[in-house]
Design a protein around this motif. Structure first.
Motif, mmCIF file in Angstrom:
data_model
loop_
_atom_site.group_PDB
_atom_site.id
_atom_site.type_symbol
_atom_site.label_atom_id
_atom_site.label_comp_id
_atom_site.label_asym_id
_atom_site.label_seq_id
_atom_site.Cartn_x
_atom_site.Cartn_y
_atom_site.Cartn_z
ATOM 1 N N PHE A 70 -78.873 -60.592 -40.786
ATOM 2 C CA PHE A 70 -77.557 -61.012 -39.895
ATOM 3 C C PHE A 70 -76.449 -60.311 -40.409
ATOM 4 O O PHE A 70 -75.449 -59.840 -39.599
ATOM 5 C CB PHE A 70 -77.407 -62.618 -40.307
ATOM 6 N N ARG B 207 -73.594 -58.082 -38.439
ATOM 7 C CA ARG B 207 -72.206 -58.377 -38.217
ATOM 8 C C ARG B 207 -71.177 -57.485 -39.032
ATOM 9 O O ARG B 207 -70.052 -57.434 -38.572
ATOM 10 C CB ARG B 207 -72.095 -60.062 -39.150
ATOM 11 N N ALA C 286 -78.651 -63.112 -35.830
ATOM 12 C CA ALA C 286 -79.254 -64.272 -36.534
ATOM 13 C C ALA C 286 -79.869 -65.130 -35.429
ATOM 14 O O ALA C 286 -80.814 -65.676 -35.926
ATOM 15 C CB ALA C 286 -77.844 -64.912 -37.201
ATOM 16 N N VAL D 214 -82.124 -67.717 -42.816
ATOM 17 C CA VAL D 214 -81.164 -67.028 -41.937
ATOM 18 C C VAL D 214 -79.908 -67.923 -41.302
ATOM 19 O O VAL D 214 -78.739 -67.576 -41.537
ATOM 20 C CB VAL D 214 -81.760 -66.399 -40.749
ATOM 21 N N ALA E 299 -75.881 -67.605 -41.893
ATOM 22 C CA ALA E 299 -75.134 -67.459 -40.965
ATOM 23 C C ALA E 299 -73.793 -68.640 -41.008
ATOM 24 O O ALA E 299 -72.848 -68.472 -40.585
ATOM 25 C CB ALA E 299 -75.767 -67.569 -39.797
#
Length: 463
Positions: free
Chosen positions: A72, A76, A88, A307, A311
Motif C-alpha cells: 500500500f 501511495r 490496498a 493491509v 491503509a
C-alpha cells in the motif's frame, strides 16, 4: 505490546503463504495447459520475474525504510492517494478470496477420508457440512491472531516445517522413479494443438498464484525486529519456493504421460504419490495438504488484517480499522476481514463455486499491486540515478506488465468490476477532508471512469 518478528519467523511467514494448496495441484494444473518445453520457458520467465520482484521489495525496504506496509505505502508514495488505495483494496480483496480458497481446499482434502461415490460429505469443499467446518476453523484462527501476531507467527513456523516433510518425500521418490524418455516424449506439446508461446501464456496465472505471498514480510514490516531482515526473508523464501515448484512440476512429467497427468483429480500429487508408495500415498499427501493449507491460511490471515490497518492509519480506509488490541493485534481490520470471509463461504455454498474459480479471481486482483512495486522502484531509481537499481526496477515492471497481458481481457474486466465498489469506501474514508492530501483532477476523473466502466464490464462478464 506484541514482540517483534525475527528473520526465521519472517521467512516462514513468506514461505508458508506461498506454499499453500497450489503446490499439491501443480502437476495437473500445469500438465493440462503446457508441454515440458513450455513449462521450462514458463518457469524461466516466472523465476526471473519473481526474483526481480523480490529484489525490488528488498531494495525498497533498504531505500525507503520509513514506508511500513509495503504494497500500500509504496503505491501511495509513488502515485498518489487513489492509486495507493486501489493497491490496498486489490490486495485486501485478493487476501480475502485466497483465505476463502484455503478453507475450501482444506475440506475438499478431507473428503479423501469422509466421502464415497454414494455418500458425499465435504465434496469439493462447497457443501453445507464443509462450509460449517470452514466457519469453525475461520473463527479459531481469528481468536489465535487476536492473541498477537507473534503467537500466530510462532505456530506458523511449526506448520511450515510440517508441510516441507511430505513435499520433500515426494521430490526424493519422484527423482528416483523419474523416466527421461517419458518426460521428453512430445516435448513441445503437439497433442495440445496449441503453439508453445500460447502454452507459456497459459501457465502464467498458475505460476503467479503459487508465488502470491512473496510480499508477506514487507506487509508486516512494521512488526520486524530488524528492517534488513524483511528483504532477506523475502529472497530466501522465494528461492526455496522456486526450487520446490520446479522439482514438483518437472519430475511429475517423468512419472506419467502428460495427457494422463492432465486428467488426474486434484490434488494430483496424491495420485502420483499412490503410484510411488501404494495406497498410503493419497493419505500422506492429503494430510500434508491440510497442514500446508492451514499454515498458509494463518499467514494470509495475518497479512489480510495488516493491509487495512496500514491503509486506515493513512486515511485511505475508515479510521476505525486502525484499532489494535492490547496485544498489538489489528483487531478491527481482522474482524472486517473474517466477516467478509464468512460471507464468501456462504456464497460458495449457495453458488457451488470451487477452488479453481477462486484461484482465478484472487490471481487477478494481485496483478496491479505487484506491477506498482516495480513501477515505484523505477521512480526511486530515476531520482537516485543508479543504473543497477534501474535495471531491477525495469525488469520487475516488465514482469508486472507481462502478467497483465497474459491474464487476458476477461480477467481485466473482472478486476474493473471488483475495484469499482472500493471507490465508495475510499470516498467514505476521506469524508470531511480526512485524507492526507487533496485529490487532483486526474484522480477524480479516474474514479468516475472506474465507476462508469464497471457497468458495461459487468454486462460483458454476465454475457
Amino acid at each position: 505490546m506484541d514482540k517483534k518478528l525475527g528473520l526465521t519467523a519472517l521467512t516462514a511467514l513468506v514461505l508458508s503463504s506461498m506454499l499453500g494448496a497450489g503446490v499439491f495441484s501443480l502437476p495437473q494444473n500445469m500438465a493440462a495447459v503446457a508441454s515440458p518445453a513450455a513449462l521450462l520457458i514458463g518457469w524461466a520467465i516466472t523465476g526471473a520475474g519473481i526474483i526481480l520482484l523480490s529484489l525490488a521489495l528488498l531494495l525498497l525496504t533498504r531505500l525507503k525504510p520509513e514506508l511500513d506496509g509495503g504494497i500500500f505505502t509504496y503505491a501511495r508514495a509513488g502515485f498518489g492517494e487513489l492509486v495507493g488505495f486501489c493497491s490496498a483494496w486489490g490486495y485486501w480483496l485478493c487476501a480475502v478470496i485466497a483465505n476463502v480458497s484455503y478453507l475450501v481446499i482444506v475440506f475438499s482434502a478431507l473428503s479423501f477420508f469422509t466421502d464415497s461415490p454414494g455418500h458425499v460429505v465435504f465434496g469439493d469443499g462447497n457443501t453445507w457440512q464443509a462450509v460449517l467446518g470452514a466457519s469453525v476453523l475461520l473463527w479459531m484462527v481469528h481468536w489465535l491472531v487476536l492473541r498477537g501476531v507473534q503467537t500466530a507467527a510462532s505456530i506458523n513456523l511449526v506448520a511450515t516445517l510440517g508441510k516441507l516433510v511430505p513435499l520433500g518425500l515426494f521430490v526424493v521418490l519422484a527423482a528416483v522413479a523419474f523416466n527421461y524418455d517419458r518426460f521428453h516424449f512430445d516435448f513441445t506439446g503437439l497433442a495440445l494443438h496449441t503453439p508453445v508461446w500460447q502454452q507459456v501464456k497459459d501457465t502464467m496465472l498458475i505460476t503467479l498464484w503459487v508465488f502470491i505471498g512473496v510480499e508477506g514480510a514487507v506487509v508486516v514490516s512494521a512488526r520486524a525486529r530488524n528492517k534488513k531482515d524483511v528483504g532477506r526473508a523475502t529472497l530466501l523464501a522465494v528461492m526455496a519456493a522456486l526450487i520446490v515448484y520446479l522439482l514438483v512440476t518437472l519430475l511429475s512429467l517423468g512419472l506419467v504421460p502428460r495427457a494422463e497427468l492432465a486428467g488426474m483429480r486434484n490434488p494430483s500429487m496424491a495420485g502420483l504419490m499412490t503410484r510411488l508408495v501404494g495406497s498410503w500415498g493419497d493419505v500422506i499427501i492429503a494430510v500434508g495438504l491440510i497442514v500446508s493449507v492451514c499454515g498458509a491460511y494463518l499467514s494470509w490471515t495475518i497479512m489480510a488484517a495488516e493491509v487495512p490497518l496500514m491503509a486506515a492509519e493513512h486515511g485511505a480506509f475508515p479510521r476505525s480499522l486502525a484499532k489494535q488490541n492490547r496485544r498489538g493485534a489489528p483487531s478491527a481490520s481482522l474482524w472486517l476481514t473474517n466477516i467478509s470471509v464468512q460471507v464468501c463461504l456462504v456464497l460458495i455454498w449457495l453458488t457451488g463455486s470451487d477452488y479453481n474459480t477462486l484461484l482465478t479471481i484472487a490471481s487477478e486482483m494481485i496483478l496491479v499491486p505487484y506491477f506498482l512495486v516495480g513501477a515505484y522502484l523505477f521512480k526511486v531509481a530515476r531520482q537516485l540515478n543508479r543504473p543497477g537499481i534501474m535495471a531491477i526496477a525495469s525488469g520487475a515492471s516488465a514482469y508486472g506488465l507481462w502478467l497483465l497481458y497474459a491474464s487476458g481481457p476477461l480477467h481485466l474486466l473482472l478486476s474493473v468490476v471488483l475495484y469499482a465498489p472500493g471507490v465508495l469506501l475510499f470516498l467514505f474514508a476521506r469524508r470531511g477532508g480526512r485524507g492526507t492530501a487533496q485529490l487532483n483532477v486526474l484522480e477524480k476523473g479516474a474514479m468516475a471512469l472506474l465507476v462508469v466502466a464497471s457497468a458495461p464490464a459487468m454486462w460483458m462478464l454476465v454475457r
